[in-house]
Write an enzyme that holds these catalytic residues in place. Structure first.
Site, mmCIF file in Angstrom:
data_model
loop_
_atom_site.group_PDB
_atom_site.id
_atom_site.type_symbol
_atom_site.label_atom_id
_atom_site.label_comp_id
_atom_site.label_asym_id
_atom_site.label_seq_id
_atom_site.Cartn_x
_atom_site.Cartn_y
_atom_site.Cartn_z
ATOM 1 N N ARG A 42 0.834 -1.209 0.000
ATOM 2 C CA ARG A 42 0.000 0.000 0.000
ATOM 3 C C ARG A 42 0.870 1.261 0.000
ATOM 4 O O ARG A 42 0.499 2.273 -0.585
ATOM 5 C CB ARG A 42 -0.986 -0.049 1.154
ATOM 6 C CG ARG A 42 -2.018 -1.190 0.921
ATOM 7 C CD ARG A 42 -3.081 -1.274 1.955
ATOM 8 N NE ARG A 42 -4.000 -0.156 1.891
ATOM 9 C CZ ARG A 42 -5.043 -0.066 1.060
ATOM 10 N NH1 ARG A 42 -5.263 -1.006 0.176
ATOM 11 N NH2 ARG A 42 -5.840 0.975 1.105
ATOM 12 N N HIS B 180 -5.270 -1.906 -7.574
ATOM 13 C CA HIS B 180 -5.993 -2.219 -6.338
ATOM 14 C C HIS B 180 -5.041 -2.978 -5.429
ATOM 15 O O HIS B 180 -4.212 -3.750 -5.900
ATOM 16 C CB HIS B 180 -7.214 -3.101 -6.636
ATOM 17 C CG HIS B 180 -7.787 -3.736 -5.408
ATOM 18 N ND1 HIS B 180 -8.595 -3.053 -4.532
ATOM 19 C CD2 HIS B 180 -7.625 -4.978 -4.888
ATOM 20 C CE1 HIS B 180 -8.931 -3.866 -3.536
ATOM 21 N NE2 HIS B 180 -8.360 -5.034 -3.724
ATOM 22 N N ARG C 96 0.063 5.073 -8.009
ATOM 23 C CA ARG C 96 -1.071 5.968 -8.266
ATOM 24 C C ARG C 96 -0.612 7.406 -8.480
ATOM 25 O O ARG C 96 -1.174 8.120 -9.304
ATOM 26 C CB ARG C 96 -2.076 5.889 -7.121
ATOM 27 C CG ARG C 96 -2.824 4.571 -7.094
ATOM 28 C CD ARG C 96 -3.795 4.519 -5.941
ATOM 29 N NE ARG C 96 -4.563 3.283 -5.943
ATOM 30 C CZ ARG C 96 -4.961 2.656 -4.854
ATOM 31 N NH1 ARG C 96 -4.660 3.147 -3.661
ATOM 32 N NH2 ARG C 96 -5.649 1.546 -4.934
ATOM 33 N N THR D 44 -5.466 6.181 -2.259
ATOM 34 C CA THR D 44 -6.543 5.794 -3.176
ATOM 35 C C THR D 44 -6.912 6.926 -4.126
ATOM 36 O O THR D 44 -7.155 6.700 -5.311
ATOM 37 C CB THR D 44 -7.794 5.356 -2.381
ATOM 38 O OG1 THR D 44 -7.419 4.276 -1.512
ATOM 39 C CG2 THR D 44 -8.891 4.892 -3.310
#
EC number: 2.7.4.6
Length: 117
Positions: free
Chosen positions: A51, A81, A68, A57
């Site tokens: 993560r 994801h 991301r 996110t």
């Protein structure tokens, strides 16, 4: 790791907690619009480490150098994801992979570090 066209029933089960959200139909449409690459990662603190590599996110808040932060341009086109817990990962692995597709590997007889002692 495998590349596949995600079946709609797998997507529906994967995103079952979002089914009542107004963006759910667009999410399923986007996720089924092309191939996906599914992976299983393992290692020390793998959920936390993955993560951190993936980033926030919301791509607008994701740090540069994260997946991301570098490759996602909008939260609705999130590009990646990651499971949020070991329990979640176990559920998702069972959903996306047959047991025969999983390989168990141990670094037997080698240094526990990539660097020599």
């Amino acid at each position: 790791m495998k590349m596949l066209q995600a079946p709609e029933h797998v997507l529906a089960e994967h995103y079952q907690d979002l089914q009542r959200k107004p963006f759910y139909p667009a999410l399923i449409s986007y996720m089924s619009s092309g191939p996906v690459v599914a992976m299983v990662w393992e290692g020390y603190n793998v959920v936390r480490a993955s993560r951190a590599m993936i980033g926030h996110t919301d791509s607008a808040e994701a740090a540069p150098g994260t997946i991301r932060g570098d490759f996602s341009f909008h939260i609705s086109r999130n590009v990646i994801h990651a499971s949020d817990s070991v329990e979640g990962a176990q559920r998702e692995i069972m959903l996306w992979f047959q047991s025969s597709e999983l390989v168990s590997w141990a670094d037997v007889g080698h240094h526990s570090s990539v660097y020599p002692a």
